[in-house]
Design a protein around this motif. Structure first.
Motif, short mmCIF file in Angstrom:
data_model
loop_
_atom_site.label_atom_id
_atom_site.label_comp_id
_atom_site.label_asym_id
_atom_site.label_seq_id
_atom_site.Cartn_x
_atom_site.Cartn_y
_atom_site.Cartn_z
N GLY A 1 26.62 56.69 -47.45
CA GLY A 1 26.77 56.31 -48.85
C GLY A 1 25.89 55.15 -49.26
O GLY A 1 25.47 55.05 -50.42
N LEU A 2 25.60 54.25 -48.33
CA LEU A 2 24.73 53.11 -48.63
C LEU A 2 23.28 53.52 -48.81
O LEU A 2 22.51 52.84 -49.50
CB LEU A 2 24.84 52.06 -47.53
N ILE B 1 26.37 47.52 -39.82
CA ILE B 1 27.38 47.62 -40.86
C ILE B 1 28.12 46.29 -40.98
O ILE B 1 28.47 45.67 -39.98
CB ILE B 1 28.33 48.80 -40.57
N THR B 2 28.29 45.84 -42.21
CA THR B 2 28.89 44.52 -42.46
C THR B 2 30.22 44.66 -43.20
O THR B 2 30.55 45.74 -43.70
CB THR B 2 27.94 43.66 -43.30
N TYR B 3 30.94 43.55 -43.29
CA TYR B 3 32.19 43.54 -44.05
C TYR B 3 31.91 43.90 -45.50
O TYR B 3 32.69 44.63 -46.12
CB TYR B 3 32.84 42.16 -43.94
N LYS C 1 33.29 47.12 -48.00
CA LYS C 1 33.94 46.88 -49.29
C LYS C 1 33.11 47.38 -50.47
O LYS C 1 33.51 47.21 -51.62
CB LYS C 1 34.21 45.37 -49.46
N THR C 2 31.96 48.00 -50.16
CA THR C 2 31.11 48.54 -51.23
C THR C 2 31.57 49.96 -51.56
O THR C 2 31.54 50.85 -50.71
CB THR C 2 29.64 48.57 -50.79
N LEU C 3 32.01 50.16 -52.79
CA LEU C 3 32.57 51.46 -53.18
C LEU C 3 31.45 52.47 -53.43
O LEU C 3 30.59 52.26 -54.27
CB LEU C 3 33.42 51.32 -54.44
N THR C 4 31.48 53.54 -52.67
CA THR C 4 30.64 54.72 -52.91
C THR C 4 31.54 55.94 -52.71
O THR C 4 32.62 55.82 -52.12
CB THR C 4 29.44 54.80 -51.94
N TYR D 1 31.32 57.96 -50.57
CA TYR D 1 31.34 58.24 -49.14
C TYR D 1 32.03 57.15 -48.32
O TYR D 1 32.10 57.27 -47.09
CB TYR D 1 29.91 58.45 -48.64
N ASN D 2 32.52 56.10 -48.98
CA ASN D 2 33.16 55.01 -48.24
C ASN D 2 34.60 55.39 -47.94
O ASN D 2 35.51 55.19 -48.75
CB ASN D 2 33.11 53.71 -49.04
N THR D 3 34.81 55.93 -46.74
CA THR D 3 36.13 56.43 -46.37
C THR D 3 37.09 55.32 -45.97
O THR D 3 38.23 55.60 -45.58
CB THR D 3 36.01 57.46 -45.22
N TYR D 4 36.64 54.05 -46.08
CA TYR D 4 37.57 52.93 -45.96
C TYR D 4 38.25 52.68 -47.31
O TYR D 4 39.31 52.06 -47.36
CB TYR D 4 36.84 51.66 -45.52
N LEU D 5 37.62 53.17 -48.37
CA LEU D 5 38.13 52.92 -49.72
C LEU D 5 38.63 54.18 -50.42
O LEU D 5 39.47 54.09 -51.33
CB LEU D 5 37.05 52.26 -50.58
#
Length: 331
Positions: free
Chosen positions: A247-248, A256-258, A262-265, A267-271
């Protein structure tokens, strides 16, 4: 006197016959390719032009006999276009047989498992043996030109080695890889395990692409798939780094950083909850099979050991312990 003239004429004819016979025998048996050469027959080349190209490559073909050899079956009209490799040791009949059989030189392009479409496109565009017609096309237009039903190219091409003749179009090559992926999915999807959290085969392909990027250790792929399947079933986020990195795009700098997490895309499966909208790479058959046949253990977490394999855990406490051991290097 007349008798002597006839005798001389007969002798001359006999000599000519011997000469012609010997020349024909030589045309059949003499090796004319002493070192390997390559000759290209292009559309519009006459048989005479083909002979000239061979002679220009220091292949001492007898033009008359070569044409006569090609007369049966109108062989001189049946030479196929393409690039031919002539190994050392060939006679004129050998060369003719090779040309008529259309045994042209073939090139290869390999699509590795785990490549994304940008990498594939770069490899295709930089291949000097393909005819390039897709350069500059947007992905949607490119997929339409391939006759594909999908509009997004990511994950749509099966990783494999594809052989092709010189001047094959980029469209024809990519169509083969696209159709092969369609065939693989169509073959494997009906045999999937029951109660998988996929709405359709495309979602299984998305999952397979994530599995492909998470591990190169083939025995682990069903375990990775099992973790992600259980997370989806329990409403947990996938929290997988490869989707974040995808996604980035070019903003990813190699670590990969914190902030990245926290960057919303999309593809960001943390968000986000659930699968990303498209595959993130081209999965191979092992990853596809794993997505359709995940393991049935209780693990919900995994962490890399640092040697290409992972530690799997069924609960957060055990996972944190594995993280401390293998990621933070403390016990």
């Amino acid at each position: 006197m007349r008798y002597k003239v006839w005798l001389a004429a007969a002798a001359l004819i006999a000599c000519l016959g011997v000469g012609v016979g010997w020349s024909y025998y030589a045309a059949l048996t003499d090796v004319v390719v002493s070192v390997p050469v390559t000759v290209e027959v292009v559309k519009g080349d006459s048989f005479t032009r083909i002979i000239e190209k061979l002679q220009a490559q220091q292949v001492p073909i007898n033009g008359l006999w070569f044409k006569l050899l090609a007369l049966p079956g109108d062989g001189y009209k049946r030479v196929k276009t393409g690039e031919y490799e002539l190994p050392a040791g060939l006679t004129q009949p050998d060369i003719l047989a090779l040309l008529l059989a259309g045994k042209t030189k073939r090139y290869a392009i390999t699509i590795p498992e785990g490549w994304n479409f940008s990498q594939l496109r770069r490899a295709v565009e930089q291949n000097p043996h393909l005819e390039h017609t897709l350069n500059g096309l947007e992905p949607v237009a490119l997929m339409a030109k391939l006759g594909a039903t999908a509009t997004h190219p990511e994950g749509a091409f099966f990783p494999d080695t594809y052989f092709f003749e010189k001047h094959t179009s980029d469209v024809a090559l990519l169509q083969r890889a696209y159709l092969k992926m369609q065939q693989v999915i169509a073959r494997e999807w009906p045999h999937k395990a029951e109660q998988l959290p996929y709405k359709n085969a495309y979602e299984a392909l998305i999952m397979a692409s994530i599995i492909e990027k998470e591990t190169a250790a083939e025995p682990e792929r069903p375990q990775i798939a099992g973790v992600f399947v259980r997370r989806l079933q329990q409403g947990m986020r996938l929290q997988t780094d490869p989707t974040v990195i995808y996604g980035l795009g070019t903003a990813y700098q190699g670590d990969i950083t914190y902030k990245d997490l926290k960057t919303l895309t999309p593809y960001n499966t943390y968000l986000i909850t659930g699968l990303p909208p498209t595959p993130i790479a081209m999965p191979g058959l092992a990853a596809i099979k794993a997505a359709l046949h995940p393991d049935t253990s209780a693990s919900l977490y995994f962490v890399a050991r640092g040697d290409g394999t992972h530690v799997f855990s069924a609960n957060l406490a055990a996972h944190n312990q594995a993280v401390n051991q293998y990621q933070r290097k403390s016990k």
